[in-house]
Design a protein around this motif. Structure first.
Motif, PDB file in Angstrom:
ATOM      1  N   GLN A 290       0.805  -1.225   0.000  1.00  0.00           N
ATOM      2  CA  GLN A 290       0.000   0.000   0.000  1.00  0.00           C
ATOM      3  C   GLN A 290       0.837   1.273   0.000  1.00  0.00           C
ATOM      4  OE1 GLN A 290      -3.367  -0.212  -0.476  1.00  0.00           O
ATOM      5  NE2 GLN A 290      -2.783  -2.362  -0.673  1.00  0.00           N
TER       6      GLN A 290
ATOM      7  N   ASN B 214      -3.787   7.841  -3.758  1.00  0.00           N
ATOM      8  CA  ASN B 214      -4.954   7.950  -2.892  1.00  0.00           C
ATOM      9  C   ASN B 214      -5.247   9.407  -2.534  1.00  0.00           C
ATOM     10  OD1 ASN B 214      -7.054   6.722  -1.376  1.00  0.00           O
ATOM     11  ND2 ASN B 214      -5.852   6.874   0.493  1.00  0.00           N
TER      12      ASN B 214
ATOM     13  N   GLU C 132      -5.758  -3.773   4.020  1.00  0.00           N
ATOM     14  CA  GLU C 132      -5.258  -2.947   2.920  1.00  0.00           C
ATOM     15  C   GLU C 132      -5.851  -1.547   2.969  1.00  0.00           C
ATOM     16  OE1 GLU C 132      -4.324  -6.283  -0.537  1.00  0.00           O
ATOM     17  OE2 GLU C 132      -6.325  -5.429  -0.376  1.00  0.00           O
TER      18      GLU C 132
ATOM     19  N   LEU D   5      -3.687   1.819   3.931  1.00  0.00           N
ATOM     20  CA  LEU D   5      -3.618   2.916   2.967  1.00  0.00           C
ATOM     21  C   LEU D   5      -4.131   4.209   3.584  1.00  0.00           C
ATOM     22  CD1 LEU D   5      -2.974   3.827   0.090  1.00  0.00           C
ATOM     23  CD2 LEU D   5      -5.296   3.138  -0.570  1.00  0.00           C
TER      24      LEU D   5
ATOM     25  N   PRO E 156      -7.158  -2.905  -4.396  1.00  0.00           N
ATOM     26  CA  PRO E 156      -6.360  -3.974  -3.795  1.00  0.00           C
ATOM     27  C   PRO E 156      -6.469  -5.240  -4.642  1.00  0.00           C
ATOM     28  CG  PRO E 156      -7.732  -2.879  -2.145  1.00  0.00           C
ATOM     29  CD  PRO E 156      -8.160  -2.370  -3.483  1.00  0.00           C
TER      30      PRO E 156
END
Length: 243
Positions: free
Chosen positions: A31, A38, A100, A104, A243
């Motif tokens: 991640q 993100n 995940e 993240l 993911p």
């Protein structure tokens, strides 16, 4: 390997306990490269958003994604003809997904707050400390002694590596106990009539996400008032990798 880690509370040093911690390390490694994508996704609708506004968007994205994952798995596990064995397998898969998403989220917050964690040991401390909530913060404060009110900001240069390993030893045992049993407990609530399972799964994950958000606010404190002088993140055609 993952399903073995879900059978019950075990010491972190045992085979099954170590499997959970190894899984966490793999998730952190996978991640970390996605953090800037993100953040770019969180800024797409408003490229001029302040760090505080981006933090709020990241929080909403995280809670929504985690609740959706829980609802989907809960609905499937509760569907007719799905046995308990399949439901447990689905729940094991959801453990990976939830870790995940959570990792993240935590690493993205660190980036926004300017907390650069280049060492895996410090990333472990940050992720486990936040996902364990108040107990994680208490452990870090007691062992480190010098982290101050918002402990996540001081992981970079005020906590020696030897102290971090000591902290992670304690956090690791708690993390294995929590995440090595959580899915098995939750899945029992999911193997119920179709529709109810979705509500239980989504609600449980939404609660978990809300607790992580609350812990992250305590750990990091207020967001910076402005971005660094250099242009921080692209917002054009950048999406969050799945993911």
């Amino acid at each position: 390997m993952v399903s073995d880690a879900l059978e019950g509370p075990v010491p972190a040093s045992s085979g099954r306990g170590q499997a959970v911690l190894n899984l966490l390390d793999r998730v952190i490694g996978a991640q970390a490269p996605l953090v800037r994508k993100n953040i770019a996704r969180a800024r797409q609708r408003n490229p001029e958003a302040t760090p505080a506004e981006v933090v709020r968007t990241l929080e909403r994205m995280y809670v929504s994604a985690l609740a959706s994952t829980g609802a989907a798995v809960g609905a499937t596990a509760a569907a007719p003809a799905v046995g308990t064995g399949i439901a447990l397998a689905l729940s094991a898969g959801e453990l990976v997904s939830s870790l995940e998403l959570s990792t993240l989220f935590v690493l993205s917050l660190a980036e926004v707050h300017g907390v650069q964690l280049d060492e895996i040991e410090r990333r472990r401390t940050l992720v486990m400390g936040i996902l364990l909530g108040e107990s994680g913060s208490t452990t870090i404060g007691k062992v480190a002694e010098r982290t101050g009110k918002h402990w996540a900001r001081y992981l970079v240069d005020k906590v020696p590596a030897a102290t971090l390993r000591q902290i992670n030893g304690v956090l690791g045992r708690n993390f294995v106990t929590k995440y090595g049993t959580k899915q098995g407990i939750v899945v029992l609530g999911r193997v119920v009539p179709f529709g109810i399972g979705a509500a239980i799964g989504g609600g449980a994950n939404a609660t978990m996400a809300a607790l992580a958000v609350r812990a992250s606010r305590r750990a990091f404190g207020p967001a910076p008032q402005a971005w660094p002088a250099a242009p921080p993140y692209r917002t054009d055609n950048v999406g969050l990798a799945q993911p």
